[in-house]
Write a protein that holds these residues in place. Structure first.
Motif, PDB file in Angstrom:
ATOM      1  N   LEU A   1     -19.258 116.456  73.891  1.00 18.62           N
ATOM      2  CA  LEU A   1     -19.544 117.008  72.567  1.00 18.62           C
ATOM      3  C   LEU A   1     -18.288 117.582  71.919  1.00 18.62           C
ATOM      4  O   LEU A   1     -18.117 117.495  70.696  1.00 18.62           O
ATOM      5  N   VAL A   2     -17.410 118.183  72.718  1.00 16.05           N
ATOM      6  CA  VAL A   2     -16.156 118.701  72.168  1.00 16.05           C
ATOM      7  C   VAL A   2     -15.230 117.557  71.763  1.00 16.05           C
ATOM      8  O   VAL A   2     -14.532 117.623  70.739  1.00 16.05           O
ATOM      9  N   ALA A   3     -15.228 116.490  72.569  1.00 19.55           N
ATOM     10  CA  ALA A   3     -14.336 115.363  72.280  1.00 19.55           C
ATOM     11  C   ALA A   3     -14.808 114.541  71.086  1.00 19.55           C
ATOM     12  O   ALA A   3     -13.993 113.857  70.455  1.00 19.55           O
ATOM     13  N   PHE A   4     -16.098 114.601  70.765  1.00 23.94           N
ATOM     14  CA  PHE A   4     -16.625 113.771  69.679  1.00 23.94           C
ATOM     15  C   PHE A   4     -15.967 114.082  68.332  1.00 23.94           C
ATOM     16  O   PHE A   4     -15.466 113.162  67.663  1.00 23.94           O
ATOM     17  N   PRO A   5     -15.931 115.347  67.874  1.00 20.37           N
ATOM     18  CA  PRO A   5     -15.247 115.602  66.595  1.00 20.37           C
ATOM     19  C   PRO A   5     -13.753 115.325  66.658  1.00 20.37           C
ATOM     20  O   PRO A   5     -13.156 114.895  65.663  1.00 20.37           O
ATOM     21  N   LEU A   6     -13.138 115.560  67.822  1.00 20.72           N
ATOM     22  CA  LEU A   6     -11.711 115.252  67.949  1.00 20.72           C
ATOM     23  C   LEU A   6     -11.467 113.752  67.807  1.00 20.72           C
ATOM     24  O   LEU A   6     -10.471 113.326  67.201  1.00 20.72           O
ATOM     25  N   THR A   7     -12.391 112.958  68.355  1.00 18.78           N
ATOM     26  CA  THR A   7     -12.274 111.506  68.203  1.00 18.78           C
ATOM     27  C   THR A   7     -12.439 111.094  66.746  1.00 18.78           C
ATOM     28  O   THR A   7     -11.733 110.201  66.252  1.00 18.78           O
ATOM     29  N   LEU A   8     -13.369 111.744  66.044  1.00 14.66           N
ATOM     30  CA  LEU A   8     -13.540 111.449  64.619  1.00 14.66           C
ATOM     31  C   LEU A   8     -12.278 111.778  63.830  1.00 14.66           C
ATOM     32  O   LEU A   8     -11.867 111.013  62.947  1.00 14.66           O
ATOM     33  N   ILE A   9     -11.661 112.916  64.155  1.00 13.98           N
ATOM     34  CA  ILE A   9     -10.429 113.305  63.455  1.00 13.98           C
ATOM     35  C   ILE A   9      -9.323 112.295  63.727  1.00 13.98           C
ATOM     36  O   ILE A   9      -8.593 111.876  62.813  1.00 13.98           O
ATOM     37  N   ARG A  10      -9.191 111.887  65.000  1.00 14.31           N
ATOM     38  CA  ARG A  10      -8.155 110.914  65.349  1.00 14.31           C
ATOM     39  C   ARG A  10      -8.412 109.567  64.665  1.00 14.31           C
ATOM     40  O   ARG A  10      -7.477 108.916  64.175  1.00 14.31           O
ATOM     41  N   THR A  11      -9.677 109.164  64.615  1.00 17.46           N
ATOM     42  CA  THR A  11     -10.014 107.906  63.946  1.00 17.46           C
ATOM     43  C   THR A  11      -9.723 107.982  62.457  1.00 17.46           C
ATOM     44  O   THR A  11      -9.198 107.030  61.858  1.00 17.46           O
ATOM     45  N   ARG A  12     -10.056 109.120  61.856  1.00 18.36           N
ATOM     46  CA  ARG A  12      -9.799 109.303  60.421  1.00 18.36           C
ATOM     47  C   ARG A  12      -8.303 109.261  60.124  1.00 18.36           C
ATOM     48  O   ARG A  12      -7.874 108.634  59.143  1.00 18.36           O
ATOM     49  N   GLN A  13      -7.508 109.900  60.968  1.00 13.37           N
ATOM     50  CA  GLN A  13      -6.065 109.866  60.773  1.00 13.37           C
ATOM     51  C   GLN A  13      -5.522 108.452  60.930  1.00 13.37           C
ATOM     52  O   GLN A  13      -4.630 108.033  60.182  1.00 13.37           O
ATOM     53  N   GLY A  14      -6.063 107.713  61.907  1.00 14.83           N
ATOM     54  CA  GLY A  14      -5.637 106.327  62.075  1.00 14.83           C
ATOM     55  C   GLY A  14      -5.971 105.477  60.858  1.00 14.83           C
ATOM     56  O   GLY A  14      -5.171 104.631  60.438  1.00 14.83           O
ATOM     57  N   GLU A  15      -7.152 105.701  60.271  1.00 13.58           N
ATOM     58  CA  GLU A  15      -7.526 104.954  59.069  1.00 13.58           C
ATOM     59  C   GLU A  15      -6.587 105.283  57.907  1.00 13.58           C
ATOM     60  O   GLU A  15      -6.192 104.389  57.147  1.00 13.58           O
ATOM     61  N   ARG A  16      -6.243 106.559  57.777  1.00  9.80           N
ATOM     62  CA  ARG A  16      -5.330 106.939  56.694  1.00  9.80           C
ATOM     63  C   ARG A  16      -3.959 106.316  56.885  1.00  9.80           C
ATOM     64  O   ARG A  16      -3.342 105.828  55.924  1.00  9.80           O
ATOM     65  N   GLN A  17      -3.467 106.322  58.112  1.00 14.47           N
ATOM     66  CA  GLN A  17      -2.158 105.726  58.369  1.00 14.47           C
ATOM     67  C   GLN A  17      -2.185 104.222  58.117  1.00 14.47           C
ATOM     68  O   GLN A  17      -1.240 103.662  57.541  1.00 14.47           O
ATOM     69  N   THR A  18      -3.273 103.576  58.535  1.00 13.74           N
ATOM     70  CA  THR A  18      -3.396 102.137  58.286  1.00 13.74           C
ATOM     71  C   THR A  18      -3.452 101.844  56.796  1.00 13.74           C
ATOM     72  O   THR A  18      -2.811 100.900  56.304  1.00 13.74           O
ATOM     73  N   TYR A  19      -4.206 102.656  56.058  1.00 13.12           N
ATOM     74  CA  TYR A  19      -4.304 102.463  54.608  1.00 13.12           C
ATOM     75  C   TYR A  19      -2.946 102.669  53.944  1.00 13.12           C
ATOM     76  O   TYR A  19      -2.564 101.903  53.037  1.00 13.12           O
ATOM     77  N   ALA A  20      -2.208 103.688  54.393  1.00 16.49           N
ATOM     78  CA  ALA A  20      -0.887 103.943  53.812  1.00 16.49           C
ATOM     79  C   ALA A  20       0.064 102.780  54.089  1.00 16.49           C
ATOM     80  O   ALA A  20       0.826 102.366  53.202  1.00 16.49           O
TER      81      ALA A  20
END
Length: 234
Positions: free
Chosen positions: A128-147
């Motif tokens: 449960l603790v890792a779930f939001p951290l994974t979402l944050i990491r995924t979101r950052q990866g999407e932003r970097q890919t978009y950039a």
């Protein structure tokens, strides 16, 4: 109504004083209904607390978790369910640790069972603790890919625009006003046909320019966000 069911909380109802010969009645609320009420009330509170727009730490966390792309009710329900699960697992872990400390370590079978239960609870809390951290990491990866994609498209546009102004240097045999080819004079002051007078001229490179036009057209069709910008360039 009637007997208490498993997973339900009993609420005894006593008959009023002075009324005899009436049996006691026990109302039961199923556990799933209690959880549903908690999730519903919690979702309403979370939906009210979620930032609607603007800046601030709360809005930044909403963007990091990717909740800004979801409807507000879905975001509120998701956060509430995560909070309820985290609270239940954390409560279960604390209760198991207290129970484990109070157990008789001489009974290895019960002690081993309690250790396995604690390990399962720790795994649940960690997940449960890792779930939001994974979402944050995924979101950052999407932003970097978009950039990176935007930078790539920008580089392609710049290259295509450069091609629109491409020129090339050509060597031509010089002619006079009458269209006669000119040659350098030899030692006898006569034209030496082995030494033509060559001039270099800069002319538009039509092949490269046409390629630049096709490149801009393809970029505009593949990336609608740059369509207006490319039309302005053309």
């Amino acid at each position: 109504m009637g007997g208490a069911r498993r997973g339900a909380k009993p609420f005894p109802l006593r008959h009023p004083p002075g009324v005899a010969n009436l049996p006691d009645v026990t109302m039961t609320i199923p556990l799933w209904l209690m959880l549903l009420l908690v999730v519903g009330l919690g979702s309403a509170v979370v939906a009210w607390l979620l930032p609607r727009e603007g800046t601030g730490p709360a809005h930044e966390w909403v963007e990091k978790l990717g909740l800004d792309h979801l409807p507000r009710p879905i975001s509120a329900v998701s956060v509430t369910i995560w909070g309820v699960l985290f609270a239940l697992f954390l409560y279960g872990l604390v209760w198991l640790l207290i129970d484990l400390a109070a157990r008789d370590q001489g009974n290895m079978r019960d002690f081993r069972t309690s250790l396995l239960a604690v390990a399962a609870m720790v795994a649940g809390v960690s997940g449960l603790v890792a779930f939001p951290l994974t979402l944050i990491r995924t979101r950052q990866g999407e932003r970097q890919t978009y950039a990176r994609e935007q930078d790539l498209v920008t580089d392609r546009i710049n290259k295509a625009v450069e091609n629109l102004g491409a020129e090339k240097t050509v060597r031509r045999h010089r002619k006079n006003s009458k269209g006669v080819l000119l040659y350098e004079d030899g030692e006898d002051k006569k034209p030496d046909f082995k030494k033509p007078i060559i001039t270099e001229e800069t002319v538009p490179n039509l092949e490269v320019r046409i390629g630049g036009l096709f490149a801009l057209d393809r970029i505009a069709r593949e990336n609608l966000g740059f369509h207006v910008q490319i039309m302005q360039i053309l």
